[in-house]
Motif scaffolding. Structure first.
Motif, mmCIF file in Angstrom:
data_model
loop_
_atom_site.group_PDB
_atom_site.id
_atom_site.type_symbol
_atom_site.label_atom_id
_atom_site.label_comp_id
_atom_site.label_asym_id
_atom_site.label_seq_id
_atom_site.Cartn_x
_atom_site.Cartn_y
_atom_site.Cartn_z
ATOM 1 N N LEU A 241 53.572 11.380 36.081
ATOM 2 C CA LEU A 241 54.168 12.633 36.536
ATOM 3 C C LEU A 241 55.645 12.435 36.847
ATOM 4 C CD1 LEU A 241 53.794 15.559 37.470
ATOM 5 C CD2 LEU A 241 53.196 14.685 39.712
ATOM 6 N N GLY A 242 55.954 11.310 37.518
ATOM 7 C CA GLY A 242 57.347 11.021 37.840
ATOM 8 C C GLY A 242 58.206 10.977 36.589
ATOM 9 N N ARG A 243 57.679 10.331 35.554
ATOM 10 C CA ARG A 243 58.418 10.276 34.293
ATOM 11 C C ARG A 243 58.613 11.668 33.711
ATOM 12 N NH1 ARG A 243 57.976 4.994 32.016
ATOM 13 N NH2 ARG A 243 58.884 3.838 33.732
ATOM 14 N N ALA A 244 57.522 12.431 33.705
ATOM 15 C CA ALA A 244 57.575 13.740 33.066
ATOM 16 C C ALA A 244 58.565 14.647 33.783
ATOM 17 C CB ALA A 244 56.194 14.372 33.055
ATOM 18 N N LEU A 245 58.607 14.560 35.116
ATOM 19 C CA LEU A 245 59.499 15.426 35.881
ATOM 20 C C LEU A 245 60.950 15.172 35.522
ATOM 21 C CD1 LEU A 245 57.912 15.117 39.430
ATOM 22 C CD2 LEU A 245 57.906 17.128 37.984
ATOM 23 N N GLY A 246 61.290 13.902 35.284
ATOM 24 C CA GLY A 246 62.697 13.568 35.114
ATOM 25 C C GLY A 246 63.147 13.455 33.676
ATOM 26 N N GLU A 247 62.264 13.692 32.726
ATOM 27 C CA GLU A 247 62.649 13.503 31.325
ATOM 28 C C GLU A 247 63.699 14.534 30.931
ATOM 29 O OE1 GLU A 247 62.236 11.163 29.160
ATOM 30 O OE2 GLU A 247 63.636 12.388 28.026
ATOM 31 N N THR A 248 64.781 14.054 30.340
ATOM 32 C CA THR A 248 65.911 14.931 30.095
ATOM 33 C C THR A 248 66.066 15.331 28.652
ATOM 34 O OG1 THR A 248 67.031 13.703 31.801
ATOM 35 C CG2 THR A 248 68.341 15.208 30.498
ATOM 36 N N PHE B 212 64.623 20.976 35.414
ATOM 37 C CA PHE B 212 65.795 20.467 36.134
ATOM 38 C C PHE B 212 66.696 19.645 35.218
ATOM 39 C CE2 PHE B 212 63.200 21.084 39.988
ATOM 40 C CZ PHE B 212 64.141 21.704 40.770
ATOM 41 N N ALA B 213 66.080 18.605 34.638
ATOM 42 C CA ALA B 213 66.877 17.653 33.882
ATOM 43 C C ALA B 213 67.470 18.302 32.638
ATOM 44 C CB ALA B 213 66.013 16.462 33.499
ATOM 45 N N GLN B 214 66.660 19.119 31.979
ATOM 46 C CA GLN B 214 67.150 19.793 30.772
ATOM 47 C C GLN B 214 68.321 20.697 31.112
ATOM 48 O OE1 GLN B 214 66.193 23.349 30.627
ATOM 49 N NE2 GLN B 214 67.637 23.584 28.938
#
Lengths: 359, 341
Positions: free
Chosen positions: B257-264, B289-291
């Motif tokens: 989940l942590g990875r998925a949240l921050g994937e840009t 967010f990241a996008q």
């Protein structure tokens, strides 16, 4: 299983195969037959219904396979065995589901990337090449990426190594616990956040310009925890007898670490560093925020915008025309090749230099 | 490990204060020779530097965010707009993260729903189903999946995967469109769903690897006991492997989940963003967010960058919490299971 002859009662048909104790079983080849059959039916349905996406064909085949093997097994073998078969087939399908994307990704990258991938592409920059014009290359981007990654290593490797040494050789108490915990948490920092951090303090507050160095700083933040983690694991593998022997000879602890512990673990440490490099070489987000970009060759990472391979892919993709797509795929091929080679070499080093603990 | 410090300092006879004994005592203590002191200082310093970096990340992001938030005329958490330049409101900056929160959570949940079962399946495949000789190469293939850079996933997702999803999406629309979630108007399927599918592929390796580690730690006795009772392989897994591995699976999912949240960049490549919230996950639009940071960055002025940093701070805090919780679950498990003592 020869005891079965004790109870010869009631087996209808009287065949010698399935015994009372064992119950009826599907033949060993049945999963393969069901797999081939459901694949054929899946493709048939796909063709007949005119579904244009191969993904649906595959999904239909997978569902058929799971359902048929469950149904068949339930009627022949009973529910418990059927559930077991269900689990087995589901697990196999899951595994194939994971292999398909990787295979497709590599296939497409090689197929589409090889179109413009040649010596010219590797040795020329994008200077004075318009977006929608064929030609140009990734030379400037390769230089940029190599320099940024190299600088990131220069920062991250010493800090990472020393931190790992601290954790394994010295670390006791609260500080070590805190460092361990935050290294773990740091592994999960989104790359864009690392980029934003360097952006806020280096560019917005200190007022420097976009440069390869700024990108390298962000990359080093991403690299540090990976180096710490892998080095830590490797140092823990070094047998304590070696340390004790060295200390017993009166060698100071720091020399013990430098001359005994590190050389023993050097293979694993190298592997860890190379894997970390492979990880950051493909990072786009921080580079996008900090290096800016230029189509020209800039060999000085401390002065002005630079190119970068991942960023190059992103921009060529965004240009939205066929020439750009071709270049993006070719650059992706170069990047994947670079990272895969790093990975393979790293694993080779790990195997070749593995600490010899056995006796 | 630290043998010298373990030995109690030998009580030197009071009358016998030869310089050699104090010398020996001092060297035996470890960090008193200059070389040792320098080395300990260096390595402890690096550890502290690492903590300092984490603190600095939080501090600088918070500082720049406060600059941005001070002038924001919208509510940062509920505004459905991202207009820090104030183009549509006479120069008054208006921006909020509501859309980003929604998009990030939805795409990550889709990714988890797809990835967790598959990852558990693969982990079980490697640990319990695959023939011995196959297990190592398969684990290697999964590692390769992790090594592919996210920009390449993005390129592949946008050009290869997305066009192939139209059929699936119209099928979903035909049969499940009435739910409102799976409505699909047609057009390029560069939606949160596509992003979720791509993210699922990207977080598969980490979930697989962590769960596999846990499955391999299941005490052999538990499994053998189940087999001795006549359990089938699935029953062994259900009764001994999965209960033992539950907390491992949970923390693995949270790491994913942590990875998925921050994937840009993969998200920025695949999604065609729009600053609005839609119930339907199949249609284009939304944002994460990241996008949002990656796409809005190049045209943002300095204040716009601060606004983006503010949203980055929220992302940072969320991932910090998720990762911290995951690590704590793993650490607690290690303490009481004794499996990897």
């Amino acid at each position: 299983m020869s005891i079965t002859t004790v109870k010869p009662t009631g087996t209808p048909g009287g065949k010698s195969g399935p015994s009372e104790l064992q119950g009826a079983r599907l033949p060993r080849w049945s999963p393969y037959v069901i797999a081939v059959g459901s694949l054929a039916v899946g493709c048939g349905i796909g063709l007949a219904a005119g579904l244009d996406s191969r993904m649906q064909w595959g999904l239909i085949a997978a569902i058929l396979f799971v359902a048929v093997s469950y149904g068949l097994s339930a009627t022949v073998e009973g529910t418990r065995q059927a559930k077991d078969r269900l689990a087995t087939s589901v697990v196999w399908v899951m595994f194939l589901l994971a292999v398909v994307p990787l295979a497709s990704l590599i296939y497409e990258t090689v197929k589409r990337g090889s179109k413009v991938f040649d010596g010219y592409f590797l040795s020329h920059s994008m200077g004075v090449v318009a977006d929608d014009e064929a030609g140009g290359g990734i030379y400037h981007a390769i230089i940029g990426t190599l320099e940024q990654v190299g600088l990131a290593c220069l920062i991250a490797v010493p800090i990472g190594l020393l931190t790992a040494i601290y954790l394994v050789e010295y670390g006791r108490g609260k500080l070590a616990k805190a460092v361990t915990f935050f290294v773990d948490v740091m592994t999960g920092i989104p790359s864009i956040v690392a980029g934003l951090f360097v952006l806020s303090f280096w560019i917005l507050i200190l007022g420097f310009d976009f440069s390869g160095w700024a990108g390298a700083m962000a990359l080093s933040i991403l690299m540090m925890p990976v180096v710490v983690r892998s080095t830590e694991e490797m140092l823990k593998l070094v047998p304590n007898e070696l340390r004790e022997a060295s200390l017993a000879l009166g060698v100071p602890k720091w020399r013990t670490i430098l001359k005994v512990v590190l050389p023993t673990a050097i293979g694993g440490i190298t592997t860890g560093v190379m894997l970390a490099v492979a990880r950051i070489a493909g990072e786009t987000a921080p580079v996008l925020l900090l290096v800016w970009t230029t189509p020209f060759i800039n060999t000085n990472p401390f002065d002005g915008a630079q190119g970068s391979l991942p960023l190059y892919i992103y921009q060529q993709y965004q240009s939205g025309n066929q020439a750009g797509y071709d270049r993006a795929w070719a650059a992706a091929l170069a990047l994947i090749a670079f990272i895969m080679i790093l990975n393979l070499v790293a694993r080779g080093v790990a195997r070749w230099k593995a600490p010899k603990t056995g006796r | 490990m630290d043998i010298p410090t373990d030995t109690p300092p030998t009580p030197a006879p009071a009358d016998d204060a030869r310089p050699t004994t104090t010398e020996q005592k001092r060297t035996a203590r470890g960090a008193t020779r200059p070389g040792d002191r320098i080395f300990l200082g260096l390595s402890r310093g690096s550890g502290i530097a690492l903590l300092a970096i984490m603190a600095a990340v939080a501090a600088f992001l918070a500082y720049r965010s406060s600059v941005a938030l001070a002038d924001n005329t919208g509510n940062f958490f509920t505004t459905f707009e991202w207009d820090p330049a104030g183009i549509s409101s006479d120069g008054k900056p208006v921006f909020g993260i509501a859309v980003l929160v929604f998009g990030t959570i939805v795409s990550s949940i889709i990714a988890l729903v797809i990835a967790v079962p598959v990852a558990i399946g693969i982990a079980l495949f490697i640990s319990h189903y695959a023939p011995r000789q196959l297990a190592t190469p398969i684990a290697f293939v999964i590692d390769l999946l992790a090594a592919v850079p996210s920009i390449v996933y993005g390129l592949w997702g946008a050009i290869v995967v997305a066009p192939n999803l139209t059929g699936l999406y119209s099928w979903l629309d035909d049969y499940f469109g009435w739910t409102g979630i799976f409505e699909y108007e047609g057009g390029a399927p560069r939606s949160l769903m596509t992003v979720g599918i791509l993210l699922a592929i990207m977080i598969l390796p980490i979930i697989t690897n962590v769960s596999r580690e846990v499955f391999l730690q299941v005490p052999k006795m538990h499994e053998e006991a189940a087999i001795a009772l006549g359990a089938t392989r699935w029953e062994v897994i259900r009764m001994s492997v999965l209960p033992f591995g539950r907390s491992g699976i949970i923390s693995a999912s949270m790491l994913g989940l942590g990875r998925a949240l921050g994937e840009t960049i993969a998200v920025a490549t695949v999604l065609s963003p729009a600053f609005l919230i839609k119930a339907s996950v199949l249609d284009y639009g939304g944002g994460t967010f990241a996008q949002n940071i990656a796409s809005k960055f190049s045209e943002a002025d300095e204040y716009g960058r601060d606004a983006l940093i503010a949203s980055g701070l929220v992302l940072f805090v969320i991932t910090l919490l998720v990762n911290g919780a995951a690590r704590m679950i793993i650490a607690r498990r290690k303490e009481y299971s004794g499996a990897n003592a």
